[in-house]
Design a protein around this motif. Structure first.
Motif, PDB file in Angstrom:
ATOM      1  N   ARG A 151      72.503  14.326 -80.991  1.00  0.00           N
ATOM      2  CA  ARG A 151      71.678  15.206 -81.822  1.00  0.00           C
ATOM      3  C   ARG A 151      71.933  16.670 -81.472  1.00  0.00           C
ATOM      4  O   ARG A 151      71.956  17.534 -82.355  1.00  0.00           O
ATOM      5  N   GLY A 152      72.119  16.943 -80.185  1.00  0.00           N
ATOM      6  CA  GLY A 152      72.457  18.312 -79.794  1.00  0.00           C
ATOM      7  C   GLY A 152      73.808  18.738 -80.323  1.00  0.00           C
ATOM      8  O   GLY A 152      73.974  19.864 -80.823  1.00  0.00           O
ATOM      9  N   LEU A 153      74.796  17.842 -80.233  1.00  0.00           N
ATOM     10  CA  LEU A 153      76.119  18.142 -80.786  1.00  0.00           C
ATOM     11  C   LEU A 153      76.033  18.408 -82.282  1.00  0.00           C
ATOM     12  O   LEU A 153      76.666  19.328 -82.813  1.00  0.00           O
ATOM     13  N   GLY A 154      75.241  17.584 -82.961  1.00  0.00           N
ATOM     14  CA  GLY A 154      75.182  17.642 -84.415  1.00  0.00           C
ATOM     15  C   GLY A 154      74.650  18.941 -84.964  1.00  0.00           C
ATOM     16  O   GLY A 154      74.894  19.265 -86.145  1.00  0.00           O
ATOM     17  N   ARG A 155      73.923  19.709 -84.149  1.00  0.00           N
ATOM     18  CA  ARG A 155      73.392  20.984 -84.621  1.00  0.00           C
ATOM     19  C   ARG A 155      74.483  21.991 -84.956  1.00  0.00           C
ATOM     20  O   ARG A 155      74.224  22.991 -85.632  1.00  0.00           O
ATOM     21  N   ALA A 156      75.699  21.718 -84.500  1.00  0.00           N
ATOM     22  CA  ALA A 156      76.810  22.630 -84.779  1.00  0.00           C
ATOM     23  C   ALA A 156      77.500  22.335 -86.109  1.00  0.00           C
ATOM     24  O   ALA A 156      78.401  23.075 -86.506  1.00  0.00           O
ATOM     25  N   PHE A 157      77.070  21.270 -86.813  1.00  0.00           N
ATOM     26  CA  PHE A 157      77.798  20.832 -87.998  1.00  0.00           C
ATOM     27  C   PHE A 157      76.883  20.717 -89.216  1.00  0.00           C
ATOM     28  O   PHE A 157      75.738  20.287 -89.104  1.00  0.00           O
ATOM     29  N   GLU A 158      77.414  21.089 -90.373  1.00  0.00           N
ATOM     30  CA  GLU A 158      76.723  20.837 -91.625  1.00  0.00           C
ATOM     31  C   GLU A 158      76.906  19.362 -91.997  1.00  0.00           C
ATOM     32  O   GLU A 158      77.815  18.687 -91.515  1.00  0.00           O
ATOM     33  N   ALA A 159      76.045  18.888 -92.897  1.00  0.00           N
ATOM     34  CA  ALA A 159      76.052  17.467 -93.259  1.00  0.00           C
ATOM     35  C   ALA A 159      77.411  17.033 -93.817  1.00  0.00           C
ATOM     36  O   ALA A 159      77.894  15.930 -93.512  1.00  0.00           O
ATOM     37  N   HIS A 160      78.052  17.887 -94.629  1.00  0.00           N
ATOM     38  CA  HIS A 160      79.301  17.470 -95.262  1.00  0.00           C
ATOM     39  C   HIS A 160      80.460  17.416 -94.272  1.00  0.00           C
ATOM     40  O   HIS A 160      81.535  16.888 -94.606  1.00  0.00           O
ATOM     41  N   ARG A 161      80.263  17.952 -93.051  1.00  0.00           N
ATOM     42  CA  ARG A 161      81.307  17.882 -92.026  1.00  0.00           C
ATOM     43  C   ARG A 161      81.247  16.585 -91.216  1.00  0.00           C
ATOM     44  O   ARG A 161      82.176  16.278 -90.472  1.00  0.00           O
ATOM     45  N   ILE A 162      80.151  15.838 -91.336  1.00  0.00           N
ATOM     46  CA  ILE A 162      79.971  14.610 -90.558  1.00  0.00           C
ATOM     47  C   ILE A 162      80.345  13.426 -91.437  1.00  0.00           C
ATOM     48  O   ILE A 162      79.635  13.075 -92.381  1.00  0.00           O
ATOM     49  N   ALA A 163      81.489  12.800 -91.131  1.00  0.00           N
ATOM     50  CA  ALA A 163      81.979  11.688 -91.945  1.00  0.00           C
ATOM     51  C   ALA A 163      81.189  10.413 -91.714  1.00  0.00           C
ATOM     52  O   ALA A 163      81.161   9.534 -92.581  1.00  0.00           O
ATOM     53  N   GLY A 164      80.538  10.291 -90.573  1.00  0.00           N
ATOM     54  CA  GLY A 164      79.757   9.102 -90.288  1.00  0.00           C
ATOM     55  C   GLY A 164      79.393   9.004 -88.819  1.00  0.00           C
ATOM     56  O   GLY A 164      79.914   9.740 -87.975  1.00  0.00           O
ATOM     57  N   VAL A 165      78.484   8.092 -88.515  1.00  0.00           N
ATOM     58  CA  VAL A 165      78.047   7.841 -87.144  1.00  0.00           C
ATOM     59  C   VAL A 165      77.878   6.332 -86.984  1.00  0.00           C
ATOM     60  O   VAL A 165      77.358   5.662 -87.884  1.00  0.00           O
ATOM     61  N   ARG A 166      78.323   5.815 -85.873  1.00  0.00           N
ATOM     62  CA  ARG A 166      78.098   4.403 -85.572  1.00  0.00           C
ATOM     63  C   ARG A 166      77.570   4.267 -84.151  1.00  0.00           C
ATOM     64  O   ARG A 166      78.192   4.752 -83.199  1.00  0.00           O
ATOM     65  N   GLU A 167      76.426   3.606 -84.003  1.00  0.00           N
ATOM     66  CA  GLU A 167      75.928   3.270 -82.677  1.00  0.00           C
ATOM     67  C   GLU A 167      76.727   2.092 -82.150  1.00  0.00           C
ATOM     68  O   GLU A 167      76.858   1.069 -82.816  1.00  0.00           O
ATOM     69  N   GLU A 168      77.267   2.243 -80.940  1.00  0.00           N
ATOM     70  CA  GLU A 168      78.192   1.250 -80.383  1.00  0.00           C
ATOM     71  C   GLU A 168      77.741   0.831 -78.990  1.00  0.00           C
ATOM     72  O   GLU A 168      77.969   1.540 -78.011  1.00  0.00           O
ATOM     73  N   PRO A 169      77.066  -0.348 -78.869  1.00  0.00           N
ATOM     74  CA  PRO A 169      76.565  -0.784 -77.562  1.00  0.00           C
ATOM     75  C   PRO A 169      77.640  -0.952 -76.501  1.00  0.00           C
ATOM     76  O   PRO A 169      77.342  -0.847 -75.299  1.00  0.00           O
ATOM     77  N   ARG A 170      78.877  -1.214 -76.896  1.00  0.00           N
ATOM     78  CA  ARG A 170      79.932  -1.392 -75.896  1.00  0.00           C
ATOM     79  C   ARG A 170      80.290  -0.086 -75.196  1.00  0.00           C
ATOM     80  O   ARG A 170      81.004  -0.103 -74.176  1.00  0.00           O
ATOM     81  N   LEU A 171      79.794   1.044 -75.715  1.00  0.00           N
ATOM     82  CA  LEU A 171      80.003   2.337 -75.057  1.00  0.00           C
ATOM     83  C   LEU A 171      78.879   2.683 -74.089  1.00  0.00           C
ATOM     84  O   LEU A 171      78.819   3.801 -73.589  1.00  0.00           O
ATOM     85  N   ARG A 172      77.990   1.734 -73.809  1.00  0.00           N
ATOM     86  CA  ARG A 172      76.856   2.004 -72.924  1.00  0.00           C
ATOM     87  C   ARG A 172      77.317   2.259 -71.491  1.00  0.00           C
ATOM     88  O   ARG A 172      78.468   2.008 -71.127  1.00  0.00           O
ATOM     89  N   GLU A 173      76.372   2.731 -70.696  1.00  0.00           N
ATOM     90  CA  GLU A 173      76.619   3.007 -69.278  1.00  0.00           C
ATOM     91  C   GLU A 173      76.904   1.715 -68.518  1.00  0.00           C
ATOM     92  O   GLU A 173      76.495   0.619 -68.935  1.00  0.00           O
ATOM     93  N   GLN A 174      77.624   1.830 -67.405  1.00  0.00           N
ATOM     94  CA  GLN A 174      77.746   0.695 -66.489  1.00  0.00           C
ATOM     95  C   GLN A 174      76.350   0.234 -66.094  1.00  0.00           C
ATOM     96  O   GLN A 174      75.481   1.045 -65.781  1.00  0.00           O
ATOM     97  N   ASP A 175      76.125  -1.070 -66.125  1.00  0.00           N
ATOM     98  CA  ASP A 175      74.808  -1.630 -65.807  1.00  0.00           C
ATOM     99  C   ASP A 175      74.653  -1.714 -64.285  1.00  0.00           C
ATOM    100  O   ASP A 175      75.399  -2.434 -63.622  1.00  0.00           O
TER     101      ASP A 175
END
Length: 346
Positions: A151-175
């Motif tokens: 969300r902090g990163l996204g403040r630098a971009f207008e809506a038309h610059r963001i092609a999409g977002v996907r939440e990806e659990p496999r990118l989570r922190e080491q457990d």
């Protein structure tokens, strides 16, 4: 070594049927190389149903408007894959937070929000020099601190610059386990230093080797997404697309290890990205992703790359998808020491 911060697998049974031939494809070596369609697909119509991204605007599955029937070249690859570590979290400044709050719910500090916003501005400057049609597509770990960083990163971009977002659990922190006992974790981390950072598994948690296994699955997903042009709206072929992975320090180092086929010892020599820090994989002259397109050799050495790894990045910078670096495939003397022993005695 302790991680330091770094910024910017009797008689035979009667045969039943011929076993399908297994074709092994490996990440960057085949990324962007058109895949041959085998018996797994029953014609182009079936493949189009499996991958609707192949369909052009207004075309029925497998119809005359599809990429399959038009025999177009593969969609352009994203210009960059940018790896971003989350901003400073409550757990980074107070390890006791993990005893009170589940790891996935650890949020950013005020400084962490600044880290994210600063990184967003840096990222915009990085990609906006490509032309007028640049865009970004995000994959994000579902942990609170990475979602807040996004969300902090996204403040630098207008809506038309963001092609999409996907939440990806496999990118989570080491457990590291569930609610953590602070003193026990201190002891476990000391044991990990003696046992080996890559293979040591925390009780009720993961080792870096476990993270490697799930990152392998994610890498296959990312490669498929790139090959079929999932980042491209129907009918578009934008060469100025950028993919951003918002994740965690160890996870991002494991991603690089898996992508570039680094060894365990090479992985253990890497430093951690700073909070809000980033590392850039960018396409070189031949179309492969190299760390040396954006970063200098000195920066990569600071991150922990050896001279052999940097030489491979130089090769990546000019090579084409589908080519193999046969000079790097065995990492030389690290495996076959008798070659250097012979040279020494001769």
């Amino acid at each position: 070594m302790a991680a330091t911060r770094w910024p910017p697998a009797t008689s035979p049974a009667p045969p039943l049927r011929r076993r399908a031939r297994v074709v092994v494809r490996c990440c960057e070596d085949t990324l962007g190389v058109p895949r041959r369609r085998r018996g797994a697909y029953h014609g182009e119509d079936d493949q189009a149903q499996r991958f609707p991204e192949f369909i052009g605007p207004g075309a029925a599955y497998g119809g005359a408007g599809s990429y399959l029937h038009r025999q177009q070249p593969p969609p352009p690859r994203p210009r960059r894959i940018v790896l971003v570590r989350h901003g400073e979290s409550e757990g980074n400044v107070d390890e006791g937070a993990y005893t009170r709050v589940p790891d996935p719910r650890i949020g950013l500090t005020p400084q962490g929000w600044h880290d994210a916003e600063d990184c967003g501005q840096w990222l915009r400057r990085l990609v906006s020099g490509d032309g007028d049609d640049w865009k970004v597509y995000f994959y994000v770990s579902p942990y609170r601190r990475t979602l807040e960083t996004l969300r902090g990163l996204g403040r630098a971009f207008e809506a038309h610059r963001i092609a999409g977002v996907r939440e990806e659990p496999r990118l989570r922190e080491q457990d590291f386990g569930n609610f953590q006992d602070r003193e026990k974790m201190r002891v476990e981390k000391e044991i990990r230093q003696r046992y080996g950072r890559f293979f040591y598994r925390f009780p009720n948690g993961e080792s870096a080797a476990d993270v490697y296994d799930r990152i392998t699955g994610f890498r296959e997903t990312l490669r498929a997404d790139i090959d079929i042009g999932r980042f491209q709206p129907p009918g578009e072929r934008n060469p100025d697309m950028n993919v951003v992975l918002v994740s965690h320090g160890l996870t991002l180092r494991v991603f690089l290890m898996r992508w570039y086929k680094w060894t365990v010892s090479q992985f253990e020599g890497l430093s951690n990205l700073a909070n809000g820090g980033a590392i850039v994989m960018q396409t070189g002259a031949g179309g492969r992703y190299s760390l040396l397109v954006h970063h200098s050799a000195d920066q990569l050495r600071e991150f922990g790359l050896t001279d052999d790894m940097i030489q491979d990045q130089m090769w990546q910078k000019a090579a084409k998808p589908g080519e193999l670096n046969y000079n790097f495939i065995t990492n030389g003397p690290s495996f076959f020491t008798h070659f250097t022993d012979h040279q020494h005695h001769s």
